[in-house]
Enzyme design. Structure first.
Site, PDB file in Angstrom:
ATOM      1  CB  SER A 201      -0.960  -0.074   1.184  1.00  0.00           C
ATOM      2  OG  SER A 201      -2.100   0.673   0.899  1.00  0.00           O
TER       3      SER A 201
ATOM      4  CG  HIS B 146      -5.654  -2.579   0.961  1.00  0.00           C
ATOM      5  ND1 HIS B 146      -5.008  -2.195  -0.176  1.00  0.00           N
ATOM      6  CD2 HIS B 146      -5.114  -1.836   1.975  1.00  0.00           C
ATOM      7  CE1 HIS B 146      -4.128  -1.245   0.114  1.00  0.00           C
ATOM      8  NE2 HIS B 146      -4.177  -1.024   1.415  1.00  0.00           N
TER       9      HIS B 146
HETATM   10  C1  GCU Z   1      -5.240   4.788   2.293  1.00  0.00           C
HETATM   11  C2  GCU Z   1      -4.756   5.552   1.074  1.00  0.00           C
HETATM   12  C3  GCU Z   1      -4.051   4.649   0.077  1.00  0.00           C
HETATM   13  C4  GCU Z   1      -3.006   3.822   0.763  1.00  0.00           C
HETATM   14  C5  GCU Z   1      -3.583   3.093   1.951  1.00  0.00           C
HETATM   15  C6  GCU Z   1      -2.581   2.309   2.787  1.00  0.00           C
HETATM   16  O1  GCU Z   1      -6.283   3.954   1.941  1.00  0.00           O
HETATM   17  O2  GCU Z   1      -5.857   6.206   0.514  1.00  0.00           O
HETATM   18  O3  GCU Z   1      -3.480   5.402  -0.956  1.00  0.00           O
HETATM   19  O4  GCU Z   1      -2.413   2.942  -0.150  1.00  0.00           O
HETATM   20  O5  GCU Z   1      -4.176   4.037   2.813  1.00  0.00           O
HETATM   21  O6  GCU Z   1      -1.428   2.666   2.837  1.00  0.00           O
HETATM   22  O7  GCU Z   1      -3.017   1.329   3.422  1.00  0.00           O
END
Ligand code: GCU
Length: 360
Positions: free
Chosen positions: A198, A340
């Site tokens: 992420s 995710h």
């Molecule tokens: C949020 C953000 C993302 C990122 C994520 C993370 O959702 O909007 O861009 O990738 O956090 O780091 O878990």
């Protein structure tokens, strides 16, 4: 493959000479000045090993290290941990950017973590190093008062519009860990990889794009401003990311909120900067915010840079089904069923990919 209007890697005919002798550096500068900010070059780093002990039931040697970085306006120290498989020989190494809770990379392994399954990595013969993002730059909007940025700035209140943000600072930290790993006799210096999930995945890509000593990067579910093509992207857009996480980027990036079509860059360019090195992109079916299709498309488009080296990028024309990893080309890709996350399944596939590319 889906068609979207994205700027080409190079105007005119893309050639290896044109790429290596100009365009690559130009794109690196562009992504620096417009997205992640410029990484400072004026620094020194010193390492202190504060502990060396046997770990993982005698299967590993663990070192705790402090990296002390000196910049024009002071010094900043951050800790990291490294585990080396016991026994003779040199080991490929994987640097992990831990953007979640600290316990995932706890040197004492008080609770096992699927987010950083170091036991499995060591069992497969990999050296594994990790740092926690907050130890380098707080993952909150603190006006750059507490993170490593402060040693490079006379005044945090008047930062230039291309001054780096947290993603750049974390990428810098991963490169400093690479500096240290290169000095360790147990490490196979040709094969040092960087992994992040992420926001950590965005960081891993930016790190590998800038630091050509990094053999391979694995970006897990990195989405917006990471692996995913921005134009036509679903889920998170530039407007949202710069509003919610302005401190991840340089100020210039805010100009593209709602104006993605005007960006003189695209995210496949970030991936292309990793060519010809092995690159790995992972997505998850339920991760609509990151948008797996835009991540896959970007990986496909970056293949153009790999072709300059007579290498295949992603060895699939269209998005593979879940749990059908595509690993034959120099850009690996898989889609996992689920949320995710970065899981032992994902790690296993990435190590399979590395084993194959390294020829172990
Ligand atoms: C949020 C953000 C993302 C990122 C994520 C993370 O959702 O909007 O861009 O990738 O956090 O780091 O878990």
């Amino acid at each position: 493959m889906e068609k979207r209007l994205v700027p080409p890697l190079m105007e005119g005919t893309l050639s290896r000479e044109g790429w290596e002798q100009g365009r690559r550096a130009e794109l690196l500068r562009l992504l620096g000045s417009e997205v992640y900010g410029i990484t400072p070059k004026d620094f020194e780093v010193q390492f202190t090993v504060t502990d060396e002990s046997e770990a993982l039931q005698g299967k590993a040697l663990r070192r705790l290290v402090q990296a002390q970085v000196s910049g024009p306006y002071g010094t900043f120290t951050f800790p990291f941990v490294a585990f080396f498989p016991k026994g003779e020989g040199m080991h490929p190494a994987i640097i992990f950017i831990n953007n979640r809770e600290k316990h995932h990379t706890d040197p004492d392994r008080k609770q096992p973590s699927g987010f950083w399954p170091v036991e499995e990595m060591v069992a497969r013969g990999y050296a594994a190093a990790a740092f926690h993002t907050w130890d380098v730059d707080t993952d909150c909007d603190d006006g750059f008062q507490n993170g490593i940025e402060r040693i490079f700035e006379a005044d945090a209140a008047s930062r230039p519009d291309d001054a780096w943000g947290a993603l750049g600072a974390w990428a810098f930290a991963a490169s400093r860990i690479c500096d240290w790993l290169l000095l360790q006799p147990q490490v196979d210096a040709q094969h040092i990889a960087v992994v992040g999930h992420s926001r950590g995945g965005k960081t891993a890509l930016w790190c590998a794009a800038q630091d050509e000593r990094i053999y391979s990067a694995y970006s897990s579910c990195s989405g917006c401003s990471g692996a995913a093509v921005t134009r036509g992207k679903k889920g998170e857009r530039v407007a949202q990311i710069v509003r919610n996480f302005p401190y991840w980027f340089c100020k210039n990036y805010r100009r593209y909120a709602g104006r993605e079509e005007e960006m003189p860059f695209e995210q496949h360019m970030l991936l292309a900067l990793c060519a010809p090195r092995p690159l790995y992109i992972g997505s998850a079916t339920e991760d609509e915010w990151a948008d797996p299709e835009s991540e896959f498309l970007s990986a496909r488009l970056a293949g153009e840079a790999y072709a300059l080296y007579h290498l295949q990028g992603v060895a699939a024309e269209s998005m593979p089904a879940p749990e059908m990893p595509v690993q034959a080309g120099q850009i690996g890709y898989h889609l996992r069923t689920g949320k995710h996350d970065l899981t032992p399944y994902d790690w296993g596939l990435y190590m399979d990919f590395l084993d194959q590319k390294i020829g172990r």
